[in-house]
Design an enzyme around this catalytic site. Structure first.
Site, short mmCIF file in Angstrom:
data_model
loop_
_atom_site.label_atom_id
_atom_site.label_comp_id
_atom_site.label_asym_id
_atom_site.label_seq_id
_atom_site.Cartn_x
_atom_site.Cartn_y
_atom_site.Cartn_z
N GLY A 52 0.81 -1.20 0.00
CA GLY A 52 0.00 0.00 0.00
C GLY A 52 0.85 1.26 0.00
N GLN A 53 2.12 1.09 0.35
CA GLN A 53 3.00 2.26 0.45
C GLN A 53 3.30 2.85 -0.93
OE1 GLN A 53 3.99 -0.82 0.09
NE2 GLN A 53 6.13 -1.16 0.50
N GLY A 54 3.01 2.08 -1.99
CA GLY A 54 3.23 2.59 -3.34
C GLY A 54 4.59 2.23 -3.90
N SER A 55 5.20 1.16 -3.36
CA SER A 55 6.56 0.81 -3.80
C SER A 55 6.60 0.44 -5.28
CB SER A 55 7.11 -0.33 -2.95
OG SER A 55 6.26 -1.45 -3.02
N ALA A 88 17.47 9.27 -3.50
CA ALA A 88 16.35 8.98 -2.61
C ALA A 88 16.74 8.13 -1.40
CB ALA A 88 15.24 8.28 -3.38
N GLY A 137 9.53 5.30 4.87
CA GLY A 137 8.59 4.26 5.27
C GLY A 137 8.33 4.18 6.76
N GLU A 138 9.32 4.55 7.57
CA GLU A 138 9.10 4.51 9.01
C GLU A 138 9.75 5.68 9.72
OE1 GLU A 138 9.31 0.71 11.04
OE2 GLU A 138 7.31 0.46 10.20
N ALA A 152 12.63 -2.82 7.00
CA ALA A 152 13.87 -2.09 7.27
C ALA A 152 13.99 -0.91 6.30
CB ALA A 152 15.10 -2.99 7.20
#
Lengths: 747, 161
Positions: free
Chosen positions: A470-473, A699, A703-704, A510
């Protein structure tokens, strides 16, 4: 910047969003196979005890039951070094797997599970860190000498000397209570082991490859005999990275019944099998000089990992390392201990375990700043790391936007106008965080591979083992490939989620996706570009190195009028006399012995209002600044910031599993308070770009990182609002009211 | 014993044999193959399974299928396709309101029911309508924006200025 890149930096909508918004995306429970059975697990209803007898005879006779399994069928299969798949002589928590059934439908499976009678001899259970570490406590695991499951000691510099040279030393103890991930998609698995030699499983996950390896290792079969299909995953948040008992149980049931078996957790089961973060007791002691220079930090950390260690062996490493990576110190000591109890085995909650420790660290620093009479922003700026500096554990920051994040967040939020000048029960707080873009050391290596092929029409298929939860990776990977090849992101189909097809990739945790897999995709794209450039250079009569790929065209540098279309060059390459097929290959294994080469930084400023009558806290506004190196897709970056602010707010203000006798009392999404639309704060996004030299197009992760800043900011804002610095997480209305009363008694 | 049930879903008529205790959610997914409606908690706490019945957003996991005879039901499959999107779907996609996508169909249907009844809701009305939904990925922030933008398209905002 807009001139430099043609795809990167644009607000790209997710490539899979149309499918998801129209209900066309498939998740595990959407897959139905011919002859599929439904499984149900029988779980222990006591926290600790001996199993005297398991009677499955009635269940086996129930019409529609196709398989019943107990420890006799699991043949010694282990889930981890300290965990049997199905208990044989002892159960260790309420929820421990004892037996399982597979039947023609869900109702029959439930009925059969009820018919399995397990006789227990209850034994005294240890339900807290304090009970488990008491000198006369019974030992929970026979092969250990005490109830400490694991520990980690870090020691850098001369701690005693640094304390003795400090002008001011302060020690505080912080406690945080268990919380839960509450994925939208509950835990589930569909296993097909009906044909000998090949096990296929569908399950939501954030790493197909580690699930594949885990299944093979635990079942004692070859890795190539396990195929993991991922489809979509309804949220992962650090909690879906390993093989769990239900995966193995479904496989064994399927093998025994020779039919596919699906197991989907029920809502209350979900709370039992995935508690997302245990109780933490963290004591922090720091020394500073009178002018606010932080000299030394010492941390003692006790952590209740529950009945089995599972993934939590990594927790002390994350907490310990992070405490000395944000602000400069001369010396640092960390002692982290995991403690076995008879609570459910804990898993990570969103933030990878950092919410409790960052809460503690943030509040500790706020207390120190108050002791010194310093503005918390000035205190943080004074001690923050800079680009080019190295931490005590030898982590080098090739890019670092920490100070820029602090300054920009402070300016945008109007910190100077507000801090110390707000009316009663309104507060403001700042939190900072650091996060690695990669997890080397957690695994043997940190490799991502990628390959791609291009069809005659110039459209590209990109193969990656990186899941998109869902993060769009996948959209991010498409943007990186599109930028490299001068095409558009929607010219690309990302193919993933099947270990028989996708190349090796350690997975999406990670915070390694954008950095590690992004580098692999860039290398694969450059490989394909070289192959296309050969044809274009022959056609245009210029050297390959002087070709520009942009906007679906290829042209000599400085001569866009001579452009030929990308599609034509690809067509000519594929259809030339040699029939050159374009295949891009790339892999990336971060060349370092440290966790990562790139680290992201952030600062957040929270503004809150506390209701002194009820203790309810409202997060009014969050100003989020994050150094992402380069925003490949600003829309997705904002999405990550939003989700983490919301989740961090939930963990800081509301989310707590209430425990009694080893049982969780609030095991539904209504009884377990989590944030909903009423709690939506005003958001201010500040994207800081420091162009990391190792990241793909500069980049780093997002993510966290933002969630690491979050508890820090909100807890300080609440403490600022009520004039009392709270030391227990979450800051529920009850605790806030208590704190207000304590403060009123003191003053 | 199974009963024969006539259902009207997305304008199509279906006749299925079901057990009286089966929920609308299970019948939609398992009997009619309409898997766009996802199963979340299955006890009415998350809003994932929301569909529209007679213009109202309802939880299909708490609705017995047998009660739905004679009613008009619409699911995520019935309001738009990837080629011809419903304005709510389009706005969710464009505004980044979709992440993992598990809660998306239920929230889209909840928002559609709101906007059908109240085309210009204010912030509190949107929050109120969506309060039973649950999204762990987006923090509801871009979902709120997406719903707002359907009711107040930017060009309209400009023309009002």
């Amino acid at each position: 910047m807009s001139d430099k890149f043609s795809v990167i930096g644009k607000r790209q909508t997710k490539l899979d969003a149309p499918l998801k918004a129209t209900g066309r995306s498939q998740f595990t429970d959407d897959v139905v196979l011919p002859g599929m059975l439904h499984g149900k697990i029988v779980r222990s209803n006591i926290p600790r005890g001996k199993i005297l007898n398991i009677d499955t005879s009635k269940a086996e006779k129930l019409p529609g039951v196709m398989a019943v399994i107990t420890h006799k069928d699991s043949g010694g299969v282990m889930v981890g070094p300290d965990q049997q798949l199905l208990c044989d002589d002892m159960v260790h928590y309420i929820g421990d797997e004892v037996a399982a059934v597979a039947a023609v439908d869900g109702d029959t499976a439930y009925e059969a599970a009820e018919l399995i009678k397990v006789e227990y001899e209850p034994m005294p259970a240890l339900l807290s860190i304090e009970e488990a570490t008491a000198p006369d406590a019974p030992i929970l695991k026979q092969y250990y000498e005490d109830n400490y499951a694991d520990d980690l000691n870090l020691n850098y510099g001369d701690v005693d000397k640094a304390f003795s040279e400090s002008d001011h030393v302060r020690e505080d103890e912080f406690i945080s209570y268990p919380s839960h991930n509450c994925f939208a998609e509950l835990h589930g698995v569909l296993a097909d082991y009906s044909l000998p030699g090949k096990l296929t499983i569908w399950t939501p996950n954030q790493t197909a490859i580690l699930i594949q390896k885990g299944m093979a290792r635990n079942l004692g079969i070859s890795e190539s005999n396990v195929r993991v299909c991922s489809l979509n995953t309804g949220g992962a948040f650090s909690g879906r990275g390993t093989v769990r008992p239900h995966h193995l149980i479904a496989a064994l049931l399927s093998k025994k019944a020779s039919r596919p078996v699906k197991i989907i957790a029920t809502s209350d089961e979900e709370f039992i099998i995935c508690r997302s973060g245990g109780k933490n007791r963290l004591t922090l002691k720091s020394g500073v000089t009178n002018n606010g220079t932080l000299k030394v930090i010492k941390a003692d950390h006790l952590y209740d990992c529950g009945a089995y260690v599972e993934t939590q062996f990594i927790m002390p490493t994350i907490v310990g390392a992070t405490l000395q990576m944000l602000f400069k110190v001369e010396a640092f000591r960390y002692k982290g201990q995991l403690v076995y109890t008879n609570n459910a085995p804990y898993f990570f909650h969103h933030g990878g375990g950092l919410v409790p420790s960052q809460f503690a660290f943030g509040q500790h620093l706020y207390l120190i700043a108050q002791d010194l009479g310093m503005d918390p922003v000035d205190f943080k700026l004074k001690n923050a790391f800079d680009k080019g500096e190295t931490t005590l554990n030898d982590t080098h920051y090739a890019s670092c936007g920490l100070k820029e994040c602090i300054k920009k967040a402070a300016r945008k939020s109007g910190w100077n106008r507000k801090y110390g000048k707000l009316p009663p029960y309104k507060g403001i707080g700042i939190g900072c965080g650091v996060m690695s873009s990669g997890g080397k050391g957690m695994f043997q290596h940190d490799t991502s591979a990628a390959f791609l092929k291009i069809a005659e029409d110039g459209k590209l298929s990109l193969f990656t083992g990186l899941p998109d939860m869902g993060q769009g990776s996948h959209t991010t990977m498409a943007i990186i490939a599109a930028e490299t090849l001068g095409i558009a992101a929607d010219d690309i189909t990302v193919i993933s989620g099947d270990t028989d097809i996708a190349p090796y990739d350690v997975g999406a945790f990670a915070q390694r996706g954008t950095f590690t897999t992004g580098n692999a995709v860039k290398i694969a794209s450059l490989d394909a570009k070289k192959q296309i450039a050969k044809t274009a250079s022959e056609k245009l009569g210029v050297k390959p190195a002087s070709l520009i790929f942009r906007d679906r065209k290829v042209y000599p540098k400085g001569a866009p009028d001579k452009a030929i279309s990308f599609e034509d060059v690809v067509f000519d390459t594929l259809n030339c006399m040699e029939g050159r097929f374009i295949m891009g290959r790339g892999f990336y294994n971060t060349p370092t012995t440290k966790a990562a080469l790139a680290y992201s930084f952030g600062a957040q400023i929270a503004e809150v209002e506390v209701d002194p009558e009820t203790g309810i806290v409202k997060l009014l506004k969050m100003t989020v600044a994050h150094d992402v190196g380069r925003a490949i897709n600003p829309l997705a970056v904002e999405g990550q910031m939003d989700g983490q602010v919301f989740s961090g707010m939930g963990q800081t203000l509301f989310e707590e599993c209430f425990m009694e006798g080893g049982q969780i009392l609030n095991q539904s999404r209504i009884d377990y308070k989590l944030p909903r639309p009423y709690e939506v704060p005003e958001m201010e996004h500040i994207i800081v770009e420091t162009n990391d030299p190792y990241g793909p197009y500069g980049a780093k992760e997002v993510g966290e990182g933002p969630i690491a800043c979050n508890p820090h900011a909100i807890a300080m804002a609440v403490s600022n609002a009520i004039g009392y610095t709270m030391k227990e997480l979450p800051l529920t209305p009850e605790r806030v009211l208590q704190a207000i009363r304590k403060k009123n008694r003191i003053s | 014993m199974k009963r024969i049930l006539s259902l009207k879903v997305n304008g199509n008529s279906y006749e299925v044999a079901i057990n009286p205790w089966q929920t609308l959610l299970d019948v939609l997914r398992n009997e009619l193959g309409l898997i766009g409606t996802k199963k979340g908690c299955d006890i009415g706490t998350c809003g994932v399974c929301t569909v529209i019945m007679d213009g109202k957003a309802i939880l299909s996991c708490l609705t017995l299928a047998i009660e739905c005879e004679g009613h008009t039901i619409s699911t995520i499959e019935g309001i738009g396709t990837a080629e011809s999107l419903h304005p709510v779907q389009k706005s969710f996609i464009e505004n980044g309101a979709v992440q993992c996508g598990y809660c998306t169909p239920g929230i889209v249907m909840t928002a559609k029911a709101l906007l059908d009844e109240n085309p210009k809701p204010d912030d509190d009305e949107i929050k109120d309508a969506l309060s039973g939904t649950f999204c762990r990925c987006t923090g509801h922030i871009k979902i709120m924006e997406a719903v707002k933008k359907v009711s107040q398209p930017e060009d309209e905002e400009k023309s009002n200025v």
